[in-house]
Motif scaffolding. Structure first.
Motif, PDB file in Angstrom:
ATOM      1  N   ASP A  74       0.996  -1.119   0.002  1.00  0.00           N
ATOM      2  CA  ASP A  74      -0.120   0.088   0.077  1.00  0.00           C
ATOM      3  C   ASP A  74       0.755   1.283   0.207  1.00  0.00           C
ATOM      4  N   PRO A  75       0.715   2.260  -0.983  1.00  0.00           N
ATOM      5  CA  PRO A  75       1.436   3.371  -1.095  1.00  0.00           C
ATOM      6  C   PRO A  75       1.449   4.335   0.286  1.00  0.00           C
ATOM      7  N   ASP A  76       0.365   4.013   0.871  1.00  0.00           N
ATOM      8  CA  ASP A  76       0.290   5.093   1.930  1.00  0.00           C
ATOM      9  C   ASP A  76       0.652   4.527   3.400  1.00  0.00           C
ATOM     10  N   PHE A  77       1.179   3.155   3.232  1.00  0.00           N
ATOM     11  CA  PHE A  77       1.496   2.519   4.532  1.00  0.00           C
ATOM     12  C   PHE A  77       2.911   2.899   4.993  1.00  0.00           C
ATOM     13  N   ASP A  78       3.198   3.410   6.041  1.00  0.00           N
ATOM     14  CA  ASP A  78       4.607   3.807   6.334  1.00  0.00           C
ATOM     15  C   ASP A  78       5.158   2.750   7.680  1.00  0.00           C
ATOM     16  N   ALA A  79       5.900   2.038   7.532  1.00  0.00           N
ATOM     17  CA  ALA A  79       6.207   1.045   8.542  1.00  0.00           C
ATOM     18  C   ALA A  79       7.157   1.774   9.550  1.00  0.00           C
ATOM     19  N   SER A  80       7.665   2.786   9.142  1.00  0.00           N
ATOM     20  CA  SER A  80       8.559   3.723   9.969  1.00  0.00           C
ATOM     21  C   SER A  80       7.940   4.142  11.306  1.00  0.00           C
ATOM     22  N   LYS A  81       6.587   4.400  11.339  1.00  0.00           N
ATOM     23  CA  LYS A  81       5.486   4.977  12.237  1.00  0.00           C
ATOM     24  C   LYS A  81       5.174   3.793  13.329  1.00  0.00           C
ATOM     25  N   GLY A  82       5.565   2.631  13.086  1.00  0.00           N
ATOM     26  CA  GLY A  82       5.194   1.432  13.951  1.00  0.00           C
ATOM     27  C   GLY A  82       3.974   1.063  14.141  1.00  0.00           C
ATOM     28  N   TRP A  83       3.720   0.189  14.996  1.00  0.00           N
ATOM     29  CA  TRP A  83       2.434  -0.119  14.880  1.00  0.00           C
ATOM     30  C   TRP A  83       1.433   0.632  15.926  1.00  0.00           C
ATOM     31  N   GLU A  84       1.985   1.457  16.409  1.00  0.00           N
ATOM     32  CA  GLU A  84       1.264   2.523  17.323  1.00  0.00           C
ATOM     33  C   GLU A  84       0.400   3.575  16.431  1.00  0.00           C
ATOM     34  N   GLN A  85       0.606   3.591  14.941  1.00  0.00           N
ATOM     35  CA  GLN A  85      -0.135   4.465  14.202  1.00  0.00           C
ATOM     36  C   GLN A  85      -1.594   3.787  14.048  1.00  0.00           C
ATOM     37  N   PHE A  86      -1.813   2.542  14.718  1.00  0.00           N
ATOM     38  CA  PHE A  86      -2.807   1.950  14.421  1.00  0.00           C
ATOM     39  C   PHE A  86      -3.909   1.577  15.689  1.00  0.00           C
ATOM     40  N   ASP A  87      -5.132   1.271  15.668  1.00  0.00           N
ATOM     41  CA  ASP A  87      -5.926   0.762  16.787  1.00  0.00           C
ATOM     42  C   ASP A  87      -6.165  -0.379  16.205  1.00  0.00           C
ATOM     43  N   TRP A  88      -5.849  -1.360  17.128  1.00  0.00           N
ATOM     44  CA  TRP A  88      -5.894  -2.755  16.911  1.00  0.00           C
ATOM     45  C   TRP A  88      -7.276  -3.325  17.621  1.00  0.00           C
ATOM     46  N   PHE A  89      -7.993  -4.256  17.101  1.00  0.00           N
ATOM     47  CA  PHE A  89      -9.153  -4.845  17.534  1.00  0.00           C
ATOM     48  C   PHE A  89      -9.291  -6.502  17.031  1.00  0.00           C
ATOM     49  N   LEU A  90     -10.023  -7.136  17.732  1.00  0.00           N
ATOM     50  CA  LEU A  90     -10.400  -8.512  17.339  1.00  0.00           C
ATOM     51  C   LEU A  90     -11.816  -8.306  16.930  1.00  0.00           C
ATOM     52  N   ALA A  91     -12.017  -8.703  15.606  1.00  0.00           N
ATOM     53  CA  ALA A  91     -13.599  -8.537  14.889  1.00  0.00           C
ATOM     54  C   ALA A  91     -14.153  -9.704  15.266  1.00  0.00           C
ATOM     55  N   VAL A  92     -15.258  -9.484  15.938  1.00  0.00           N
ATOM     56  CA  VAL A  92     -16.114 -10.621  16.158  1.00  0.00           C
ATOM     57  C   VAL A  92     -17.378 -10.279  15.787  1.00  0.00           C
ATOM     58  N   ASN A  93     -17.908 -10.943  14.697  1.00  0.00           N
ATOM     59  CA  ASN A  93     -19.393 -10.675  13.958  1.00  0.00           C
ATOM     60  C   ASN A  93     -19.181  -9.095  13.727  1.00  0.00           C
ATOM     61  N   ARG A  94     -19.984  -8.121  14.565  1.00  0.00           N
ATOM     62  CA  ARG A  94     -19.959  -6.865  13.929  1.00  0.00           C
ATOM     63  C   ARG A  94     -19.461  -6.210  14.886  1.00  0.00           C
ATOM     64  N   THR A  95     -18.847  -6.634  16.248  1.00  0.00           N
ATOM     65  CA  THR A  95     -18.194  -5.905  17.249  1.00  0.00           C
ATOM     66  C   THR A  95     -16.532  -5.914  17.059  1.00  0.00           C
ATOM     67  N   GLU A  96     -15.986  -4.816  17.940  1.00  0.00           N
ATOM     68  CA  GLU A  96     -14.697  -4.773  17.785  1.00  0.00           C
ATOM     69  C   GLU A  96     -14.170  -4.779  19.184  1.00  0.00           C
ATOM     70  N   ALA A  97     -13.452  -5.693  19.758  1.00  0.00           N
ATOM     71  CA  ALA A  97     -12.662  -5.871  21.013  1.00  0.00           C
ATOM     72  C   ALA A  97     -11.412  -5.478  21.068  1.00  0.00           C
ATOM     73  N   PRO A  98     -10.966  -4.549  21.639  1.00  0.00           N
ATOM     74  CA  PRO A  98      -9.786  -3.795  21.598  1.00  0.00           C
ATOM     75  C   PRO A  98      -8.524  -4.694  22.113  1.00  0.00           C
ATOM     76  N   VAL A  99      -7.231  -4.562  21.204  1.00  0.00           N
ATOM     77  CA  VAL A  99      -6.365  -5.693  21.366  1.00  0.00           C
ATOM     78  C   VAL A  99      -5.185  -4.680  21.780  1.00  0.00           C
ATOM     79  N   GLU A 100      -4.587  -4.924  22.884  1.00  0.00           N
ATOM     80  CA  GLU A 100      -3.178  -4.182  23.100  1.00  0.00           C
ATOM     81  C   GLU A 100      -2.188  -4.824  22.832  1.00  0.00           C
ATOM     82  N   VAL A 101      -1.502  -4.462  21.858  1.00  0.00           N
ATOM     83  CA  VAL A 101      -0.498  -5.113  21.153  1.00  0.00           C
ATOM     84  C   VAL A 101       0.808  -4.722  21.832  1.00  0.00           C
TER      85      VAL A 101
END
Length: 123
Positions: A74-101
């Motif tokens: 993806d031309p917009d992805f910048d790995a140098s920003k680390g995983w902190e640039q995203f909010d992570w979650f476990l997708a279960v049906n239509r819900t999002e359970a936060p994941v603290e990586v």
């Protein structure tokens, strides 16, 4: 309400019994798991990717060796920003359970299981 909510499921018309063993059952993969990775809202990767990874793989290894090489397409992805640039979650049906990586945690320690959908979105 979404379009999916307005569509009723069609009747299933089977030609016979389906008694075939699963080709993606957990037992087939030993200490590995199939992990779906989904970038919610991304127009480049509109569907989840399926990765075969060890359950014991540390998060930082997953990030560097699996996640980054795939998402660098993806031309917009910048790995140098680390995983902190995203909010992570476990997708279960239509819900999002936060994941603290965290760097030291294994994928299993993060609560990820066989055929789980690890979602993430831009902050």
């Amino acid at each position: 309400m979404t379009l999916h909510d307005t569509i009723s499921a069609p009747a299933i018309h089977a030609l016979g019994d389906y008694n075939h063993p699963s080709r993606s059952a957990k037992e087939i993969y030993g200490d590995d798991m199939l992990l779906m990775v989904w970038w919610k809202g991304n127009p480049w990767f509109v569907a989840a990717a399926c990765c075969r990874v060890p359950e014991a793989m540390p998060w930082e290894t997953f990030w560097a060796e699996v996640f980054v090489p795939y998402h660098e397409e993806d031309p917009d992805f910048d790995a140098s920003k680390g995983w902190e640039q995203f909010d992570w979650f476990l997708a279960v049906n239509r819900t999002e359970a936060p994941v603290e990586v965290a760097a030291g945690k294994s994928l299993a320690d993060l609560g990820l299981t066989h055929k789980a959908v690890l979602g993430f979105k831009n902050k």
